[in-house]
Design a protein around this motif. Structure first.
Motif, mmCIF file in Angstrom:
data_model
loop_
_atom_site.group_PDB
_atom_site.id
_atom_site.type_symbol
_atom_site.label_atom_id
_atom_site.label_comp_id
_atom_site.label_asym_id
_atom_site.label_seq_id
_atom_site.Cartn_x
_atom_site.Cartn_y
_atom_site.Cartn_z
ATOM 1 N N GLU A 1 -7.889 5.187 -3.656
ATOM 2 C CA GLU A 1 -6.614 4.644 -3.152
ATOM 3 C C GLU A 1 -6.562 4.678 -1.625
ATOM 4 O O GLU A 1 -7.271 5.462 -0.994
ATOM 5 N N PRO A 2 -5.720 3.820 -1.038
ATOM 6 C CA PRO A 2 -5.577 3.880 0.420
ATOM 7 C C PRO A 2 -4.992 5.227 0.841
ATOM 8 O O PRO A 2 -4.271 5.861 0.073
ATOM 9 N N PHE A 3 -5.308 5.650 2.040
ATOM 10 C CA PHE A 3 -4.881 6.967 2.500
ATOM 11 C C PHE A 3 -4.737 6.937 4.014
ATOM 12 O O PHE A 3 -5.093 5.952 4.665
ATOM 13 N N VAL A 4 -4.232 8.021 4.562
ATOM 14 C CA VAL A 4 -4.100 8.089 6.029
ATOM 15 C C VAL A 4 -4.935 9.253 6.557
ATOM 16 O O VAL A 4 -4.956 10.328 5.954
ATOM 17 N N VAL A 5 -5.661 9.003 7.634
ATOM 18 C CA VAL A 5 -6.374 10.073 8.344
ATOM 19 C C VAL A 5 -5.508 10.480 9.529
ATOM 20 O O VAL A 5 -5.032 9.613 10.284
ATOM 21 N N MET B 1 0.842 -1.204 0.000
ATOM 22 C CA MET B 1 0.000 0.000 0.000
ATOM 23 C C MET B 1 0.877 1.254 0.000
ATOM 24 O O MET B 1 1.443 1.623 1.030
ATOM 25 N N GLN B 2 1.001 1.880 -1.152
ATOM 26 C CA GLN B 2 1.708 3.159 -1.192
ATOM 27 C C GLN B 2 0.734 4.241 -0.709
ATOM 28 O O GLN B 2 -0.360 4.393 -1.256
ATOM 29 N N ILE B 3 1.080 4.952 0.352
ATOM 30 C CA ILE B 3 0.165 5.960 0.889
ATOM 31 C C ILE B 3 0.615 7.332 0.396
ATOM 32 O O ILE B 3 1.622 7.858 0.860
ATOM 33 N N ARG B 4 -0.165 7.883 -0.541
ATOM 34 C CA ARG B 4 0.225 9.174 -1.128
ATOM 35 C C ARG B 4 -0.598 10.335 -0.580
ATOM 36 O O ARG B 4 -0.244 11.485 -0.750
ATOM 37 N N LYS B 5 -1.749 10.001 0.021
ATOM 38 C CA LYS B 5 -2.647 11.083 0.431
ATOM 39 C C LYS B 5 -2.987 11.007 1.919
ATOM 40 O O LYS B 5 -3.126 9.913 2.472
ATOM 41 N N ALA B 6 -3.134 12.178 2.514
ATOM 42 C CA ALA B 6 -3.558 12.255 3.917
ATOM 43 C C ALA B 6 -4.785 13.148 4.013
ATOM 44 O O ALA B 6 -4.880 14.159 3.311
ATOM 45 N N VAL B 7 -5.712 12.762 4.866
ATOM 46 C CA VAL B 7 -6.877 13.599 5.166
ATOM 47 C C VAL B 7 -6.730 14.098 6.597
ATOM 48 O O VAL B 7 -6.527 13.297 7.524
ATOM 49 N N ILE C 1 -7.850 4.488 20.785
ATOM 50 C CA ILE C 1 -7.487 4.924 19.428
ATOM 51 C C ILE C 1 -6.830 6.298 19.493
ATOM 52 O O ILE C 1 -7.319 7.216 20.146
ATOM 53 N N VAL C 2 -5.704 6.417 18.812
ATOM 54 C CA VAL C 2 -5.005 7.698 18.665
ATOM 55 C C VAL C 2 -5.199 8.119 17.205
ATOM 56 O O VAL C 2 -5.348 7.262 16.330
ATOM 57 N N GLY C 3 -5.197 9.420 16.958
ATOM 58 C CA GLY C 3 -5.630 9.917 15.656
ATOM 59 C C GLY C 3 -4.732 9.687 14.453
ATOM 60 O O GLY C 3 -4.313 10.621 13.766
ATOM 61 N N ARG C 4 -4.447 8.445 14.148
ATOM 62 C CA ARG C 4 -3.716 8.068 12.925
ATOM 63 C C ARG C 4 -4.344 6.784 12.404
ATOM 64 O O ARG C 4 -4.364 5.768 13.123
ATOM 65 N N TYR C 5 -4.862 6.816 11.167
ATOM 66 C CA TYR C 5 -5.548 5.653 10.609
ATOM 67 C C TYR C 5 -5.112 5.467 9.165
ATOM 68 O O TYR C 5 -5.311 6.367 8.347
ATOM 69 N N ILE C 6 -4.551 4.323 8.823
ATOM 70 C CA ILE C 6 -4.292 4.004 7.412
ATOM 71 C C ILE C 6 -5.468 3.153 6.934
ATOM 72 O O ILE C 6 -5.757 2.099 7.522
ATOM 73 N N LEU C 7 -6.160 3.637 5.912
ATOM 74 C CA LEU C 7 -7.445 3.031 5.547
ATOM 75 C C LEU C 7 -7.561 2.778 4.047
ATOM 76 O O LEU C 7 -7.024 3.548 3.241
ATOM 77 N N PRO C 8 -8.310 1.737 3.691
ATOM 78 C CA PRO C 8 -8.619 1.531 2.272
ATOM 79 C C PRO C 8 -9.766 2.473 1.877
ATOM 80 O O PRO C 8 -10.535 2.909 2.746
ATOM 81 N N PRO C 9 -9.924 2.747 0.578
ATOM 82 C CA PRO C 9 -10.966 3.696 0.155
ATOM 83 C C PRO C 9 -12.384 3.193 0.431
ATOM 84 O O PRO C 9 -13.323 3.990 0.438
#
Ligand code: G1P
Length: 292
Positions: free
Chosen positions: A123-127, A1-7, A202-210
């Motif tokens: 794409e997968p991304f990180v919150v 999972m290449q993570i290119r985007k963050a929300v 839960i701490v505020g970092r989540y790697i998630l699928p779309p």
């Protein structure tokens, strides 16, 4: 999972920081000289994120101002030969490409993340929640990307907290699978202590699928009558594996006055240019304590 985007959700009212948040967004409050938001954008950029989507709300335009070019200021600094200050001014905009979406109604964290659906695409991304400031090198997101690659699945950051405070957080029900990693069986948002499945919060970092977006579209309001990200994750769990990761690092709650004070002291003690003075301030206060 290449993570290119963050929300980065930054649409909240910042009630725990009133009255200052009447005119300054909480996300722009500083730890020493940089806003909270910049620390989390830097943490994402370090992990390979190229594009950051910030979810704001009406009245928080100063957040987008911060990431615009400041041409007049740069020209003045350049004319004055202020190289160091010029570098500081350029820093935020150079970390990643930053774009904005607006959440018009305060319907909850899950709803804020949903606002970024089109900007994220398929794409997968990180919150990343800017209240949660984590001090560590490598950063928490970099650590999580590695776990996500190993497990080929979404990963949520957790920390073990005293049972007395777990009702303030999302809580994970997980089975240990390796050092610091748990397979998630369930999640619950802000449970009463006696109903909490564990003390892994839960701490505020989540790697998630779309696919999380479809889940968020279909859930009903949960805790506090809000569309909760945690409830979306529970729905996602039906078809997707999720792992909890106990990151290495210290987490600070930058969303409360005392949490921000604590973070400011810790960062000031760690930074080369401020550590001496921070230490002497602490010694001065220690002296006062000794006298009382
Ligand atoms: C949010 C999440 C919660 C998580 C927390 C971490 O809650 O809903 O699951 O534990 O962030 O900071 P909030 O702090 O917005 O109430």
């Amino acid at each position: 999972m290449q993570i290119r985007k963050a929300v980065i959700p930054a649409a909240g009212l910042g009630t725990r920081f009133l009255p200052v948040t009447m005119s300054v967004p909480k996300e722009l409050l500083p730890i020493i000289d940089r806003p909270l938001l910049q620390y989390v954008v830097a943490e994402a950029a370090e992990a390979g994120v190229e594009e950051v989507i910030i979810v704001t709300s009406p009245g928080k335009e100063s957040i987008s101002d911060y990431f615009q070019p400041h041409t007049a200021l740069e020209q003045r600094l350049e004319a004055g030969g202020e190289e160091g200050l010029l570098a500081k001014v350029a820093e935020a905009a150079n970390l990643a490409k930053v774009s904005f979406v607006v959440q018009h109604e305060a319907l909850g964290l899950g709803h804020a993340v949903l606002m970024a659906k089109d900007a994220v695409g398929g794409e997968p991304f990180v919150v990343v929640l800017p209240d949660d400031i984590i001090a560590h090198s490598p950063g928490a997101i970099t650590q999580m990307v590695q776990v996500s690659e190993q497990m080929n699945a979404g990963v949520i950051a957790v920390e073990a907290l005293p049972w007395e405070v777990v009702h303030n957080y999302g809580v994970v029900d997980g089975t240990p699978v390796s050092d610091r990693v748990y397979k998630i069986q369930g999640l619950v948002e802000k449970p009463p202590r006696e109903q909490a499945p564990s003390n892994l919060t839960i701490v505020g970092r989540y790697i998630l699928p779309p696919e999380i977006f479809g889940c968020l579209e279909n859930i009903r309001p949960g805790a506090n009558g809000e569309i909760q990200l945690t409830d979306g994750l529970l729905a996602l769990l039906r078809d997707h594996d999720l792992y909890a990761y106990q990151f290495a690092g210290n987490r600070f709650d930058g969303g409360t006055p005392m949490g921000l004070l604590r973070a400011s002291l810790a960062f000031a003690l760690d930074r080369k240019d401020t550590s001496k003075e921070a230490l002497s301030i602490l010694r001065e206060f220690q002296g006062r304590l000794d006298q009382s």
